[in-house]
Design an enzyme around this catalytic site. Sequence first.
Site, PDB file in Angstrom:
ATOM      1  N   SER A 328       0.809  -1.369  -0.112  1.00 39.52           N
ATOM      2  CA  SER A 328       0.110  -0.072   0.093  1.00 39.52           C
ATOM      3  C   SER A 328       0.868   1.289   0.060  1.00 39.52           C
ATOM      4  CB  SER A 328      -1.108  -0.015   1.285  1.00 39.52           C
ATOM      5  OG  SER A 328      -1.993  -1.115   1.070  1.00 39.52           O
ATOM      6  N   HIS A 371     -15.310   0.148   2.618  1.00 30.42           N
ATOM      7  CA  HIS A 371     -15.222   1.677   3.480  1.00 30.42           C
ATOM      8  C   HIS A 371     -16.349   2.519   3.223  1.00 30.42           C
ATOM      9  CE1 HIS A 371     -11.528  -0.378   3.227  1.00 30.42           C
ATOM     10  NE2 HIS A 371     -11.071   0.431   4.205  1.00 30.42           N
TER      11      HIS A 371
END
Length: 633
Positions: A328, A371
């Site tokens: 990430s 999310h």
Amino acid sequence: MPHDFASQDRELSQFRFRLGFAGVFVLLCFTLLFVRFFYLQVVQHDYYATRAEDNRISLIPIMPNRGLILDANGLVMARNYSAFTLEIVPSKSGDLDETIDDLATLIDIQPRDRRRFKKLLDESKNFESIPIRTKLTDEEVARFAANRYRFPGVEVKARLFRQYPQGALGAHAVGYINRINAKDVDWIEENEQSANYKGTEHIGKTGLEQHYEFDLHGTTGYEQVEVDAGGRAIRTLARTAPVPGNNLTLTLDSKLQDVAEKAFGNRRGSLVAIEPTTGGILALVSTPTFDPNLFVDGIDPQSWKELNESPDKPMVNRALNGAYPPGSTFKPFMALAALETGKRTSAQAIADPGYFNFGGHQFRDDKKGGHGMVDMYKSIVQSCDTYYYILANDMGIDNIAGFMKQLGFGQVTGIDIAGESVGVLPSPEWKKRRFKRPEQQKWFAGETISIGIGQGYNAYTPLQLAVATATLANNGVMYKPHLVKYITDTRTGEKRMVEPKPLRSLPFKQQNIDTIKHAMVGVMKEGTGARAFAGAAYESAGKTGTAQVFSLKGGNYKESATHERLRDHALFIAFAPVDHPKIALAVLVENGGFGAQSAAPIARQVLDYYLSGKEAKGPAAEDSSGEESADAH
């Protein structure tokens, strides 16, 4: 009997002929002898005079002092000292085992010394002088001198030795020296330095010792010594003094290096810290490390085996040689690429259900249920995989590869030590070069999806990741990373600066850079790096990351149920202070799990010391509650 006058005349005539012939022959011989004498004494006078002088005079090389290596604050990282060495010339010493056994009655010779001697003997020529013991005491020197007559081919020599007073600290950056081998001789000849290396036995093998070898070595001097028929020195006729090697002063801060190495504890990994506005390397860590002093005398086979066969691979410079998926930590650069190419605006949002379906395959997010609505800021702060799955698909592999190449991904940085890996910047062209079979060479659209979250074929060195982070911190201006600040001429004291060298100034819009920086600040305040940086006395920007070591094949990642060597790698990038960055870094912890869990706490200790002078008392503690995407597919 009547006298035979005819016979008498004939004999007299023969006698005269023989006498004349003998006279001519003798004259011819003397003529030839005179001609030969004339040739030798007159025509060849200079040649034989030189040879006679050579027999009388021995030309002995004098080794120069090797240059020092000092850190940014003047702390000595590499120096020299003189010591006596007991050496054997195998061709002159008879039975070696018997000779060594006899020597052991006078001088302490350990099994380690014997093993090292045997290793050097296998690598050397029979007429070379090979050390059996180094660093003799005065008492040992005196004891051998009294018994020297018993040991033909054995002698005590005064030698200059390299010493690394900081031991293992910064060993992968500083490097080490070792005895010259055939490969080194070829390299010396290629660089037309053979004359300057007469009598030199050691050469830089890795790190700065290797890269700056000709600067550090100096110029060899010579002594003209008159010798007797037995080859013993009588007197010195002339002397040309050696010129010491140049000193290197580094950008490396050894105290920061020490703080960084201690922060890792027993964990394997790497850290690279860079000054964004110059490219100077402030710390270059690869753990576990090694003690370069082991190599100076010639490492013994047991120690070499332990280093070389260790599963932790202490001899590998992970900062330059290790290539890892960035996980990430790749997302801020993907977001910047999206802004620069017009594929996204910062306010544009997607609905994240917790997965992305493509080509019959489901690419999952780490957060079950997703999310919710995710814009660019939230995608970085909460590390939303789904956002980047979709972004990668929209951008396409060619746009991704083209943009990332500008930032140095998949490119050698040109740092001033050897051994740098290129890494892998995936593209259709790369895949064609990488694989042989036509069916393997085709790029599939589904492969692009994983690239977006720093997985798939992505593989970069911690150095490349640090350089990209420093470039972002420096608003798109990329500097060539370097370890040497300046080179000092030991004769004149003149300093030759290694000027900061901008590699390129990337034409990024400042508004786009500020958007990414703002999100990376959010990571440290409310995102995946918030726990590790709670209460920091400075404002920093960063991003955590996790990279898979092996495929989960659709399963869930559970650290406790996974073999330690198969656990995910933990990564972290950061720079600080945000307004005027003084330091940018990349941290990798092999098999460390989540980036927030093990990599971010290491970075916190390093930044705390560099920016606030706060020194931790021990290794960085893992944050067991740290959460970060495992980037599962």
